[in-house]
Scaffold this motif. Sequence first.
Motif, PDB file in Angstrom:
ATOM      1  N   ARG A 125       0.946  -1.133   0.081  1.00 19.26           N
ATOM      2  CA  ARG A 125       0.293   0.005   0.084  1.00 19.26           C
ATOM      3  C   ARG A 125       0.875   1.215  -0.118  1.00 19.26           C
ATOM      4  O   ARG A 125       1.893   1.208   0.779  1.00 19.26           O
ATOM      5  N   VAL A 127       0.799   5.540   0.449  1.00 24.02           N
ATOM      6  CA  VAL A 127       0.165   6.731   0.713  1.00 24.02           C
ATOM      7  C   VAL A 127       0.897   7.791   0.285  1.00 24.02           C
ATOM      8  O   VAL A 127       2.177   7.802   0.892  1.00 24.02           O
ATOM      9  N   GLU A 128       0.573   8.613  -0.627  1.00 23.03           N
ATOM     10  CA  GLU A 128       1.481   9.963  -1.159  1.00 23.03           C
ATOM     11  C   GLU A 128       0.903  11.169  -0.461  1.00 23.03           C
ATOM     12  O   GLU A 128      -0.145  11.281  -0.731  1.00 23.03           O
ATOM     13  N   VAL A 170      -2.456  12.849  -1.539  1.00 20.59           N
ATOM     14  CA  VAL A 170      -2.919  12.940  -2.748  1.00 20.59           C
ATOM     15  C   VAL A 170      -3.357  11.719  -3.574  1.00 20.59           C
ATOM     16  O   VAL A 170      -3.905  11.493  -4.605  1.00 20.59           O
ATOM     17  N   ARG A 171      -2.860  10.479  -2.932  1.00 21.59           N
ATOM     18  CA  ARG A 171      -3.148   9.183  -3.461  1.00 21.59           C
ATOM     19  C   ARG A 171      -2.980   8.115  -2.059  1.00 21.59           C
ATOM     20  O   ARG A 171      -2.182   8.356  -1.405  1.00 21.59           O
ATOM     21  N   ASP A 172      -3.805   7.289  -2.316  1.00 19.69           N
ATOM     22  CA  ASP A 172      -3.749   6.177  -1.236  1.00 19.69           C
ATOM     23  C   ASP A 172      -4.371   4.808  -2.092  1.00 19.69           C
ATOM     24  O   ASP A 172      -5.171   4.742  -2.137  1.00 19.69           O
ATOM     25  N   GLN A 173      -3.257   3.942  -2.403  1.00 17.44           N
ATOM     26  CA  GLN A 173      -3.536   2.848  -3.148  1.00 17.44           C
ATOM     27  C   GLN A 173      -2.841   1.600  -2.737  1.00 17.44           C
ATOM     28  O   GLN A 173      -1.625   1.647  -2.261  1.00 17.44           O
ATOM     29  N   GLY A 192       0.459  -0.382  -4.442  1.00  8.22           N
ATOM     30  CA  GLY A 192       0.982   0.642  -5.561  1.00  8.22           C
ATOM     31  C   GLY A 192       2.357   0.570  -5.997  1.00  8.22           C
ATOM     32  O   GLY A 192       3.215  -0.281  -5.349  1.00  8.22           O
ATOM     33  N   GLN A 251       3.248   8.006 -10.370  1.00 10.62           N
ATOM     34  CA  GLN A 251       1.559   7.854 -10.489  1.00 10.62           C
ATOM     35  C   GLN A 251       1.183   6.478 -11.206  1.00 10.62           C
ATOM     36  O   GLN A 251       2.125   6.005 -12.023  1.00 10.62           O
ATOM     37  N   ALA A 252       0.210   5.924 -10.866  1.00  7.74           N
ATOM     38  CA  ALA A 252      -0.099   4.482 -11.494  1.00  7.74           C
ATOM     39  C   ALA A 252      -0.726   5.057 -13.077  1.00  7.74           C
ATOM     40  O   ALA A 252      -1.354   5.900 -13.067  1.00  7.74           O
TER      41      ALA A 252
END
Lengths: 229, 299
Positions: free
Chosen positions: A207, A209-210, A217-220, A223, A227-228
């Motif tokens: 996981r 978290v950016e 700005v991102r929680d993936q 990941g 950027q994905a």
Amino acid sequence: MIHFDNVTKVYVNQNRPALDHISVDVDKGEFVFLVGPSGSGKSTFLRLVLKEERPNSGAIHVAGKDLSKLSNFKVPHLRRRIGCVFQDFRLLPNKNVYENVAFALEVIGKPRRFIRKVVPEVIELVGLEGKAHRMPDELSGGEQQRVAMARAFVNRPMILLADEPTGNIDPATSIGIMKVLDRINRTGTTVLMATHDAAIVDSMRKRVVELEDGKIVRDQSRGVYGQAY
Amino acid sequence: MRANFIFSEVWIGLRRNLTMTIAVIVTVAVGMALLGIGLMINSQVSSMTSYWSDKVELSVYLCKENSPFEPCTDKKGISEEQKTALEAVIKGMPQVEDVIFEDSATAYKNFLDNQSNNVFASFLKVEDMPESFRVKLGDPDQSAAVTEELTGQAGVSNIVNQRQLLDSYFGFMDKLQWMALSVAFAMVFAATLLIGNTVRLSAFNRRRETGIMRLVGASNVYIQLPFVLEGVIAGLIGGVLAAVMLITSKVLIFDSIQNFIPEALGWNTVAGIISGTMAIGVIICILASFITLRRYLRV
């Protein structure tokens, strides 16, 4: 395990918040990368988990405890459940590997019998068997970081915070460090790692978290660093 | 709590800061010794004051024939009627507790008893000694008023207030005591600052250790106790040295003047003063350490 609810942190003498209305949930046993450029709020996030700083607003729960209701007197007990690893290792130069790890247990008053039993186990876990009596300056950077991880993990914390643990280590050695962190994570310990290291984030597929300018700005899950696509 | 861990930390701290530790020990020792000496003088003076207060009296000397004193203008000496009248006046005063008449023979005998100067004694005759009323006062502080009232009474040649003789001696002891106490105060102040500085240095030297201790969740007691104990041990060693100095001064100074002084300074008092100064020394060390730690060792 770690629960941030609308948390804002503004440092004194700074108008821009270091963290701006952040809400994150980290479950027990998760492995989370905290990524983002310098000054994006990664370190502030870790300091808030340790209650080294207080948020200006919002609620933080760590290991089931509401930090705003935790008295200063009990903060040490919170920290016993959280292990910490840093970019600069922070070993004691006048103590050998064994003593450095044992120090973390001595200062919280653990009996010597217990220390003699668990310290060798954890030294083996981080892959330093046979080097217990080396001094820190006789070890490579990667080995020193392993000692730091052994010290952070020796009290079996519920959470391990790692602030750029591979920052001072070459990429090949970093892989070994990540293997140890992964091994620690597999014992059920929640790992939260702040990093700049794109290659490591990409290879681990955990996981991500950016943070940017104090905002998420991102929680993936699973990941990568960039950027994905 | 693991005592041996704490004590090894304390030992390391004291050894690393050896020069500062010695400075603390010396200042505490000198400061506490001076404080103790001040207190010893104080208790000596007060025990002597109460001893003398019971004994202090006014000597009202009476005119003799050809007495050289100014009031005895007629050179004839005091008459029996005047003597009786004077005694009545003295006895009538409210401040007076008791009056004893000392005739020339008694005065001569007392003089011989107290005088070691045989040459002086050999040509002095009974008739040379003046008669006097020994006036004992209920409250020794009233002596000035009584003296004033009796001066100028018929037949009184002069009045000697023993209190005045003692006052100059007590005044000297008083000054000595205040000097010792004010130097002691300055030393205690210096000791406080030095201990604060030592603890600060110690905290700075061990900032790496304390940082890790904080991080792994050591309690405040574990982190701060070694620093406080460092101060306490330095204070205790200083206190022991001060005790040695106080015992020495009791033996060398106070015991040697014992011959001239009726009330000697007892060992009980000295022991009390020593334990008192030690307690003060240790408390100062603890306070100074704690205050410094609050500022330089945020936990």
